[in-house]
Design a protein around this motif. Sequence first.
Motif, PDB file in Angstrom:
ATOM      1  N   ARG A   3     -16.244  29.453  13.659  1.00  0.00           N
ATOM      2  CA  ARG A   3     -15.223  30.400  14.059  1.00  0.00           C
ATOM      3  C   ARG A   3     -15.716  31.249  15.212  1.00  0.00           C
ATOM      4  O   ARG A   3     -16.644  32.029  15.068  1.00  0.00           O
ATOM      5  N   LYS A   4     -15.096  31.116  16.369  1.00  0.00           N
ATOM      6  CA  LYS A   4     -15.464  31.973  17.489  1.00  0.00           C
ATOM      7  C   LYS A   4     -15.079  33.424  17.211  1.00  0.00           C
ATOM      8  O   LYS A   4     -15.665  34.341  17.725  1.00  0.00           O
ATOM      9  N   ALA A  17      -9.756  34.446  23.658  1.00  0.00           N
ATOM     10  CA  ALA A  17      -8.435  33.878  23.439  1.00  0.00           C
ATOM     11  C   ALA A  17      -7.714  33.639  24.761  1.00  0.00           C
ATOM     12  O   ALA A  17      -6.922  32.726  24.885  1.00  0.00           O
ATOM     13  N   LYS A  19      -9.288  32.962  27.602  1.00  0.00           N
ATOM     14  CA  LYS A  19     -10.066  32.114  28.494  1.00  0.00           C
ATOM     15  C   LYS A  19      -9.375  30.764  28.705  1.00  0.00           C
ATOM     16  O   LYS A  19      -9.074  30.067  27.729  1.00  0.00           O
ATOM     17  N   ARG A  21      -8.869  26.940  29.224  1.00  0.00           N
ATOM     18  CA  ARG A  21      -9.689  25.804  28.846  1.00  0.00           C
ATOM     19  C   ARG A  21      -9.336  24.615  29.718  1.00  0.00           C
ATOM     20  O   ARG A  21      -8.185  24.259  29.847  1.00  0.00           O
ATOM     21  N   GLY A  22     -10.350  24.016  30.279  1.00  0.00           N
ATOM     22  CA  GLY A  22     -10.126  22.855  31.113  1.00  0.00           C
ATOM     23  C   GLY A  22     -10.186  21.587  30.273  1.00  0.00           C
ATOM     24  O   GLY A  22     -10.006  21.626  29.053  1.00  0.00           O
ATOM     25  N   LEU A  24     -11.588  18.678  28.107  1.00  0.00           N
ATOM     26  CA  LEU A  24     -12.680  18.632  27.146  1.00  0.00           C
ATOM     27  C   LEU A  24     -13.724  17.624  27.600  1.00  0.00           C
ATOM     28  O   LEU A  24     -13.392  16.603  28.198  1.00  0.00           O
TER      29      LEU A  24
ATOM     30  N   GLU B 104      -7.252  23.099   8.912  1.00  0.00           N
ATOM     31  CA  GLU B 104      -7.191  23.709  10.245  1.00  0.00           C
ATOM     32  C   GLU B 104      -6.488  22.785  11.229  1.00  0.00           C
ATOM     33  O   GLU B 104      -5.705  23.234  12.072  1.00  0.00           O
ATOM     34  N   ALA B 153      -6.482  19.411  24.401  1.00  0.00           N
ATOM     35  CA  ALA B 153      -6.966  20.706  24.883  1.00  0.00           C
ATOM     36  C   ALA B 153      -6.389  21.846  24.050  1.00  0.00           C
ATOM     37  O   ALA B 153      -7.084  22.806  23.704  1.00  0.00           O
ATOM     38  N   ALA B 156      -8.012  21.936  20.591  1.00  0.00           N
ATOM     39  CA  ALA B 156      -9.343  22.541  20.696  1.00  0.00           C
ATOM     40  C   ALA B 156      -9.218  24.058  20.798  1.00  0.00           C
ATOM     41  O   ALA B 156      -9.981  24.797  20.166  1.00  0.00           O
ATOM     42  N   GLU B 157      -8.259  24.508  21.569  1.00  0.00           N
ATOM     43  CA  GLU B 157      -8.050  25.949  21.732  1.00  0.00           C
ATOM     44  C   GLU B 157      -7.640  26.583  20.404  1.00  0.00           C
ATOM     45  O   GLU B 157      -8.189  27.609  19.994  1.00  0.00           O
ATOM     46  N   MET B 159      -8.177  25.523  17.454  1.00  0.00           N
ATOM     47  CA  MET B 159      -9.214  25.423  16.435  1.00  0.00           C
ATOM     48  C   MET B 159     -10.521  26.074  16.891  1.00  0.00           C
ATOM     49  O   MET B 159     -11.547  25.916  16.237  1.00  0.00           O
ATOM     50  N   SER B 160     -10.449  26.793  17.997  1.00  0.00           N
ATOM     51  CA  SER B 160     -11.630  27.495  18.529  1.00  0.00           C
ATOM     52  C   SER B 160     -12.800  26.556  18.776  1.00  0.00           C
ATOM     53  O   SER B 160     -13.949  26.865  18.453  1.00  0.00           O
ATOM     54  N   ASP B 162     -15.102  24.866  21.429  1.00  0.00           N
ATOM     55  CA  ASP B 162     -15.531  24.908  22.825  1.00  0.00           C
ATOM     56  C   ASP B 162     -16.382  23.698  23.183  1.00  0.00           C
ATOM     57  O   ASP B 162     -16.492  23.316  24.338  1.00  0.00           O
ATOM     58  N   ASP B 170     -20.848  25.628  10.058  1.00  0.00           N
ATOM     59  CA  ASP B 170     -21.505  26.561  10.955  1.00  0.00           C
ATOM     60  C   ASP B 170     -22.984  26.717  10.557  1.00  0.00           C
ATOM     61  O   ASP B 170     -23.446  26.141   9.586  1.00  0.00           O
TER      62      ASP B 170
END
Lengths: 69, 181
Positions: A3-4, A17, A19, A21-22, A24, B104, B153, B156-157, B159-160, B162, B170
């Motif tokens: 979790r970010k 939130a 930012k 995103r380009g 992947l 999720e 994309a 991914a966003e 679901m956080s 990066d 984690d």
Amino acid sequence: MKRKSDNSEPGMETQEAKKPRGKLDRQTTEKLGQLLRDYYKERVKEDIPDHLVELVKRFDKRGDEGPQS
Amino acid sequence: MTIDEEVRNAVLAAVPSLRAFAISLSGNVDRADDLVQETLLRALANIHSFQPGTNMPAWLFTILRNLFRSEYRKRRREVEDATGMYAESLKSQPEQIGRIEFEELREALAKLAPDQREAVILVGASGFSYEEAAGICGCAVGTIKSRVNRARARLAELMSIDGADDFGPDRETQAVLTADK
């Protein structure tokens, strides 16, 4: 899943939130693809309700008797 | 009219995948089963239009996708989940969710635009080629590729995610899992 939003610094969550995103990277795309495939396989493995299978079989039997009016 | 045994078996063999597609699209098992039932009824009633030797799953997926889109137009607000009803329906069916990551993913899928959702499920999960998915959705191959990329994309966003390291447990959980080794 990590979790970010666990970041404890004030304001970081909002900044992340927003930012952009380009595309992947390949490894991330592959892992996301694997997760999607695993999720889908789980759904495919679920029991099929009898009435859906019977619907196809019944239609076949009815069809053997000739056209339905 | 009789149904060729081979065709009937092909329909039956496609049902599990067809139902998985319906669940992934609608996020609701009851609605998915209704969609599958309606799809099968329409397919069987029009079985004469299926060309033996062609792709039965793609034919059935096309019917189901069109039914879903038709229903979506009628229930647009609900599908877009403006009121959170969709997400709430997911929470009400915990027995359908095997893992936290799947939960999720389901919630993230629900937030995708419908055209992106169907594209990423068809190509990324069901295993259809871009060309087959384009045929099912009735659009150009390039459009499908674009939708899949945007969907990935966006997932991914949502679901956080990066990077690849963001999959799996984690650090804290990993430490617990490996502590006894």
